[in-house]
Scaffold this motif. Structure first.
Motif, PDB file in Angstrom:
ATOM      1  N   GLN A   1      -2.131   0.685  -8.647  1.00 60.81           N
ATOM      2  CA  GLN A   1      -2.723  -0.355  -7.791  1.00 60.81           C
ATOM      3  C   GLN A   1      -2.135  -0.308  -6.390  1.00 60.81           C
ATOM      4  OE1 GLN A   1      -5.356  -1.682  -8.318  1.00 60.81           O
ATOM      5  NE2 GLN A   1      -5.538  -2.966 -10.149  1.00 60.81           N
ATOM      6  N   HIS A   2      -0.957   0.298  -6.230  1.00 63.25           N
ATOM      7  CA  HIS A   2      -0.426   0.469  -4.868  1.00 63.25           C
ATOM      8  C   HIS A   2      -1.368   1.321  -4.019  1.00 63.25           C
ATOM      9  CE1 HIS A   2       3.436  -1.473  -5.322  1.00 63.25           C
ATOM     10  NE2 HIS A   2       3.667  -0.819  -6.453  1.00 63.25           N
ATOM     11  N   GLU A   3      -2.032   2.266  -4.640  1.00 63.33           N
ATOM     12  CA  GLU A   3      -2.953   3.127  -3.879  1.00 63.33           C
ATOM     13  C   GLU A   3      -4.193   2.374  -3.426  1.00 63.33           C
ATOM     14  OE1 GLU A   3      -2.886   7.407  -5.743  1.00 63.33           O
ATOM     15  OE2 GLU A   3      -2.347   5.938  -7.272  1.00 63.33           O
TER      16      GLU A   3
ATOM     17  N   ILE B   1       2.236  -5.269  -5.207  1.00 67.04           N
ATOM     18  CA  ILE B   1       3.388  -5.401  -4.321  1.00 67.04           C
ATOM     19  C   ILE B   1       4.649  -5.163  -5.135  1.00 67.04           C
ATOM     20  CG2 ILE B   1       4.739  -6.971  -2.858  1.00 67.04           C
ATOM     21  CD1 ILE B   1       2.104  -8.474  -2.322  1.00 67.04           C
ATOM     22  N   ASP B   2       5.535  -4.349  -4.605  1.00 70.01           N
ATOM     23  CA  ASP B   2       6.891  -4.256  -5.142  1.00 70.01           C
ATOM     24  C   ASP B   2       7.765  -5.154  -4.278  1.00 70.01           C
ATOM     25  OD1 ASP B   2       6.101  -2.432  -7.023  1.00 70.01           O
ATOM     26  OD2 ASP B   2       6.832  -0.673  -5.919  1.00 70.01           O
ATOM     27  N   PHE B   3       8.285  -6.217  -4.872  1.00 67.69           N
ATOM     28  CA  PHE B   3       9.107  -7.146  -4.113  1.00 67.69           C
ATOM     29  C   PHE B   3      10.550  -6.637  -4.057  1.00 67.69           C
ATOM     30  CE2 PHE B   3       5.494  -9.771  -5.259  1.00 67.69           C
ATOM     31  CZ  PHE B   3       5.231 -10.389  -4.046  1.00 67.69           C
TER      32      PHE B   3
ATOM     33  N   TYR C   1       0.830  -1.223   0.000  1.00 62.77           N
ATOM     34  CA  TYR C   1       0.000   0.000   0.000  1.00 62.77           C
ATOM     35  C   TYR C   1       0.852   1.256   0.000  1.00 62.77           C
ATOM     36  CZ  TYR C   1      -3.321   3.560   1.421  1.00 62.77           C
ATOM     37  OH  TYR C   1      -4.081   4.697   1.474  1.00 62.77           O
ATOM     38  N   ARG C   2       0.395   2.199  -0.780  1.00 61.21           N
ATOM     39  CA  ARG C   2       1.052   3.496  -0.838  1.00 61.21           C
ATOM     40  C   ARG C   2      -0.076   4.516  -0.807  1.00 61.21           C
ATOM     41  NH1 ARG C   2       3.934   3.398  -6.217  1.00 61.21           N
ATOM     42  NH2 ARG C   2       5.364   1.917  -5.265  1.00 61.21           N
ATOM     43  N   ASP C   3      -0.039   5.443   0.129  1.00 63.77           N
ATOM     44  CA  ASP C   3      -1.163   6.378   0.117  1.00 63.77           C
ATOM     45  C   ASP C   3      -0.937   7.424  -0.975  1.00 63.77           C
ATOM     46  OD1 ASP C   3       0.025   8.769   1.030  1.00 63.77           O
ATOM     47  OD2 ASP C   3      -0.365   8.276   3.115  1.00 63.77           O
TER      48      ASP C   3
ATOM     49  N   SER D   1       6.967  -4.190 -17.580  1.00 65.13           N
ATOM     50  CA  SER D   1       8.026  -3.176 -17.542  1.00 65.13           C
ATOM     51  C   SER D   1       8.748  -3.101 -16.197  1.00 65.13           C
ATOM     52  CB  SER D   1       7.435  -1.804 -17.875  1.00 65.13           C
ATOM     53  OG  SER D   1       6.387  -1.502 -16.968  1.00 65.13           O
ATOM     54  N   GLU D   2       8.196  -3.768 -15.155  1.00 64.89           N
ATOM     55  CA  GLU D   2       8.809  -3.685 -13.829  1.00 64.89           C
ATOM     56  C   GLU D   2       8.851  -5.076 -13.205  1.00 64.89           C
ATOM     57  OE1 GLU D   2       6.723  -0.863 -11.403  1.00 64.89           O
ATOM     58  OE2 GLU D   2       6.735   0.685 -12.952  1.00 64.89           O
ATOM     59  N   PRO D   3      10.007  -5.738 -13.267  1.00 62.86           N
ATOM     60  CA  PRO D   3      10.075  -7.122 -12.748  1.00 62.86           C
ATOM     61  C   PRO D   3       9.668  -7.247 -11.273  1.00 62.86           C
ATOM     62  CG  PRO D   3      12.079  -6.551 -13.957  1.00 62.86           C
ATOM     63  CD  PRO D   3      11.267  -5.287 -13.849  1.00 62.86           C
ATOM     64  N   TRP D   4       9.801  -6.171 -10.526  1.00 65.56           N
ATOM     65  CA  TRP D   4       9.525  -6.215  -9.085  1.00 65.56           C
ATOM     66  C   TRP D   4       8.027  -6.020  -8.757  1.00 65.56           C
ATOM     67  CZ3 TRP D   4      12.303  -2.553 -11.737  1.00 65.56           C
ATOM     68  CH2 TRP D   4      11.657  -1.323 -11.929  1.00 65.56           C
ATOM     69  N   HIS D   5       7.274  -5.551  -9.718  1.00 60.96           N
ATOM     70  CA  HIS D   5       5.892  -5.133  -9.445  1.00 60.96           C
ATOM     71  C   HIS D   5       4.905  -6.217  -9.884  1.00 60.96           C
ATOM     72  CE1 HIS D   5       2.578  -1.989  -9.354  1.00 60.96           C
ATOM     73  NE2 HIS D   5       2.029  -2.886 -10.177  1.00 60.96           N
ATOM     74  N   TRP D   6       4.154  -6.745  -8.920  1.00 63.38           N
ATOM     75  CA  TRP D   6       3.153  -7.784  -9.164  1.00 63.38           C
ATOM     76  C   TRP D   6       1.844  -7.307  -8.551  1.00 63.38           C
ATOM     77  CZ3 TRP D   6       4.406 -12.576 -11.585  1.00 63.38           C
ATOM     78  CH2 TRP D   6       5.746 -12.649 -12.003  1.00 63.38           C
TER      79      TRP D   6
END
Ligand SMILES: [Zn+2]
Length: 350
Positions: free
Chosen positions: A303-305, A310-312, A263-265, A340-345
């Motif tokens: 989607q973080h909002e 999740i960013d691993f 989560y990211r506000d 485009s972002e291997p860490w972002h699922w």
């Protein structure tokens, strides 16, 4: 209301039907396929408020064993509690009680089930050598118990009248059809095997959600986002917290412990846009994500909002163990990659 008798009829009918279809599944036999923690594992009763303590521990212990099933399964204790509630009031049907080792007395025995055909257990479990009855807190029929029975309390015996054994067998049975049991559609698939009745699944899921709700202590995100804290990734959306917990447990069990942030506000998203995209109004609110370095979603579109991404931490490239494991397994838990972002699922790949 404990509905062991009536449920037992439909349940047993369904079990017999399914048994015919699933004989030969390599997943479950009686003996030692499961790595189990010692009795007393885990925070007893967490999230299973109102469940008798021995039953609560039986469900939690069975759920804790499921990641060691083949294939790994992540059935939540709350779902086993839902089944146990509907089948027998957690082993209290007819005034029964459980002793500390999980034995339920008097034995819970459903009505005779002549439609199943001849007796299969010589009366060993159901007391009748002429016809079978569904038995025990999870209402197994004897022939199904022969295939799926398990020893959940490490006493060397698999007894359908024992809460630990019955809970572990039920986990195995549900996982055999619903693995990995990470999403609601998995749960319904497993429950359909247990009992071919949508109403039954609805009842179990209603109970499971009640227990799950008691397990979560929502912290409120921005707007309508309901967050719960998941160890390893912090606050995340309550709606997919089970999927995330299941994924983290499965990865850890396979030697790839994962952490990250979810989560990211909205204020944090704006701060990231400033850092990655520039400080102008255009840069913060309108510039395409791909023109930022690294790419960063526009405020209100991440989607973080929602706590649904999740960013691993250890997934910066596709050559990491983190990425390899996720690439092979995340889909089973309903997590999708962003190319485009291997860490972002995330829940939908955005
Ligand atoms: Zn991300």
């Amino acid at each position: 209301m404990p509905t062991g008798k009536t449920i037992g009829v439909t349940s047993a009918t369904a079990l017999i039907a399914l048994l015919a279809a699933t004989i030969g599944l390599p997943v479950l036999t009686v003996s030692g396929l499961f790595d189990r923690p010692e009795l007393g594992f885990g925070p007893a009763g967490a999230g299973l408020e109102g469940v008798p303590p021995v039953a609560a521990e039986a469900y939690q212990r069975a759920a804790a064993a499921a990641p060691s099933f083949s294939p790994p399964c992540s059935i939540p204790p709350s779902l086993l509690a839902g089944v146990g509630e509907v089948e027998s009031g957690h082993g209290t049907h007819g005034g029964a009680t459980a002793s500390g080792n999980g034995d339920v007395r008097p034995p819970i025995i459903g009505i005779p089930l002549p439609q199943l055909g001849d007796d299969t257990d010589g009366g060993r479990w159901d007391g009748s050598s002429t016809v079978d009855h569904a038995v025990g807190p999870m209402q197994f029929i004897p022939s199904t118990w022969r295939a799926y029975g398990a020893d959940g309390n490490d006493d060397g015996a698999a007894d359908p009248h024992n809460l630990y054994d019955a809970a572990l067998a039920a986990a195995g049975y549900l996982c055999a059809s619903g693995s990995p049991m990470a999403t609601e559609s998995d749960w319904r698939r497993g429950l359909w095997a247990y009992n071919h009745s949508e109403a039954y699944a609805d009842d179990v899921l209603e109970a499971a959600r009640r227990y799950e709700a008691a397990d979560t202590s929502p912290t409120s995100g921005s707007g309508d986002v309901q967050l719960v804290d998941v160890e390893g990734v912090g606050p995340t959306n309550a709606a997919w917290a089970h999927q995330v917990r299941s994924l983290l447990a499965a990865a850890a069990a396979e030697g790839v412990p994962l952490t990250g942030s979810s989560y990211r506000d909205p204020a944090e998203q704006i701060a990231l846009r400033r850092a990655h995209c520039g400080t102008s109004h255009y840069a913060i609110y309108e510039m395409p994500s791909s023109q930022c370095s690294p790419p960063t979603a526009r405020p209100g579109t991440s989607q973080h909002e929602q706590g649904l991404a999740i960013d691993f931490d250890a997934c910066s490239t596709r050559s990491t163990a983190c990425w390899s494991w996720l690439n092979a397994n995340a889909i089973r838990f309903g997590l999708h990659p962003l190319s485009s972002e291997p860490w972002h699922w995330s829940i939908d790949g955005n």
